[in-house]
Enzyme design. Structure first.
Site, short mmCIF file in Angstrom:
data_model
loop_
_atom_site.label_atom_id
_atom_site.label_comp_id
_atom_site.label_asym_id
_atom_site.label_seq_id
_atom_site.Cartn_x
_atom_site.Cartn_y
_atom_site.Cartn_z
N TRP A 1 11.78 2.58 -4.73
CA TRP A 1 11.90 3.78 -3.90
C TRP A 1 13.10 4.60 -4.32
O TRP A 1 13.05 5.82 -4.41
CB TRP A 1 12.06 3.40 -2.41
CG TRP A 1 10.79 3.03 -1.72
CD1 TRP A 1 9.52 3.28 -2.15
CD2 TRP A 1 10.67 2.35 -0.46
NE1 TRP A 1 8.62 2.80 -1.22
CE2 TRP A 1 9.30 2.23 -0.19
CE3 TRP A 1 11.60 1.85 0.45
CZ2 TRP A 1 8.82 1.61 0.97
CZ3 TRP A 1 11.13 1.23 1.60
CH2 TRP A 1 9.76 1.12 1.85
N LEU B 1 5.82 3.69 -3.34
CA LEU B 1 5.83 2.60 -4.33
C LEU B 1 4.87 2.91 -5.47
O LEU B 1 5.20 2.73 -6.65
CB LEU B 1 5.45 1.29 -3.64
CG LEU B 1 5.18 0.10 -4.55
CD1 LEU B 1 6.45 -0.31 -5.28
CD2 LEU B 1 4.61 -1.08 -3.76
N GLY C 1 0.80 -1.22 0.00
CA GLY C 1 0.00 0.00 0.00
C GLY C 1 0.83 1.27 0.00
O GLY C 1 0.28 2.37 0.07
N ASP C 2 2.13 1.12 -0.07
CA ASP C 2 3.03 2.27 0.09
C ASP C 2 2.84 3.34 -0.99
O ASP C 2 2.89 3.06 -2.19
CB ASP C 2 4.47 1.77 0.06
CG ASP C 2 5.46 2.88 0.33
OD1 ASP C 2 5.65 3.20 1.51
OD2 ASP C 2 5.98 3.46 -0.64
N ALA C 3 2.66 4.56 -0.54
CA ALA C 3 2.43 5.67 -1.47
C ALA C 3 3.63 5.92 -2.38
O ALA C 3 3.48 6.23 -3.56
CB ALA C 3 2.09 6.94 -0.69
#
Length: 311
Positions: free
Chosen positions: A307, A269, A265-267
């Site tokens: 990232w 990413l 869910g990483d923004a």
DNA sequence: ATCCAGGCTCCTG
DNA sequence: CAGGAGCATGGA
């Protein structure tokens, strides 16, 4: 009071002593420094030129170590100058540094897998030798993840700095102050108001104190989670208030070094994928799973390289 | 000003 | 059980 009397023991053999930390061929000091210098607010290590200083603690005793590149896939480790020498031997820090900088992972399978991949291939070539910089201290890893939830990174670094400088121990050397992340015990009895005063939200203050108490009480520990294995450790972490899927996987990635940890869910990413794939919107979770499906087992490294592409 | 940040909990329908 | 409000602040 004399500062240099004849009774002051001097041990010449210990002065300037250095140890070599061997690193794999696929290790880049440049990439390591790039990661370590990505925020000027970072307080858990200091970078001066190409030299890294970090305060470590063993048996309750802090000691400053210095890292420089030595060539031939090795780092030179010494005690930091101007700091009190701890009683623990420098050799004790070697394995910590190898874990911190990911010296024990064989990246060759990851690179072979990525070689012909249109997305990951260029990234692994561009950032070759980039490794997942760890957060070996579970409390630090969890607090950092919770702190970073849903806020921009510069603000998260500022909050971490305030937390560390309010509750952590420190040592001054060479005109600089070096900090240790607070122990759970040092935070467990702090009132939530004190954290809110540092601009943590009320919710995050509760989360951090809850985690601190669990760890201070011995109900949550790195050793305990390691003994559980991936799926059970994830389940245990998810049961803790304030820890959702992203935080659990982030911690498993940075602390447990699980290569299959996947903070999907990483923004960051999402933004990296959007940018790398030239999308006009963020990918959906389904699309991300499809993109990542060839990289099964290496999700954490794929995320870390993505990232890296953002900066 | 509005939207988004290295999300999670809790409450609706 | 999916969907959405609320959290709280800073930067673009």
């Amino acid at each position: 009071m004399t500062t240099n009397g004849p009774d002051m023991p001097v041990i010449p053999s210990e002065e300037g002593k250095s140890l070599s930390v061997s690193m794999p061929e696929e290790f880049s000091w440049d990439e390591t420094l790039h990661y370590l210098t990505r925020s000027p607010a970072e307080c858990l290590h200091q970078v001066e030129g190409r030299t890294v200083y970090k305060l470590l603690e063993f048996q309750g005793e802090p000691g400053l170590v210095r890292l420089q590149e030595q060539g031939q896939g090795a780092l030179e480790l010494t005690f930091g100058e101007g700091a009190p020498r701890p009683s623990w031997p420098l050799s004790q820090a070697v394995s910590y540094i190898r874990e911190w900088l990911d010296g024990d992972t064989d990246l060759r399978p990851f690179y072979r897998m990525a070689e012909n991949d249109g997305l990951l291939g260029p990234l692994t070539r561009r950032y070759r030798g980039l490794r997942i910089i760890g957060a070996p201290d579970l409390f630090e890893a969890l607090c950092w993840a919770v702190t970073g939830q849903q806020i921009n990174l510069p603000f998260a670094y500022m909050l971490k700095r305030r937390l560390v400088e309010s509750f952590g121990r420190s040592l001054e050397a060479g005109g600089r102050r070096h900090w240790l992340f607070p122990q759970p015990e040092e935070l467990a009895d702090v009132p939530a108001e004190a954290l809110k005063a540092l601009q943590f939200t009320g919710r995050k203050a509760e989360y951090l104190l809850g985690i601190a108490r669990l760890m201070a009480d011995g109900e949550l520990s790195k050793e305990g989670l390691l003994a559980l294995g991936f799926a059970e450790a994830e389940r245990r972490l998810l049961a803790i208030r304030g820890i959702g899927a992203w935080t659990a996987h982030y911690a498993m990635m940075r602390c447990f070094r699980h290569p299959a940890a996947f903070p999907i869910g990483d923004a960051g990413l999402h933004n990296a994928l959007k940018q790398q794939l030239g999308l006009d919107r963020k990918p959906t979770e389904e699309e991300i799973r499809r993109i990542f499906s060839p990289w099964s087992g290496w999700e954490a490294y794929a995320v870390f390289y993505l990232w890296r592409s953002l900066t």
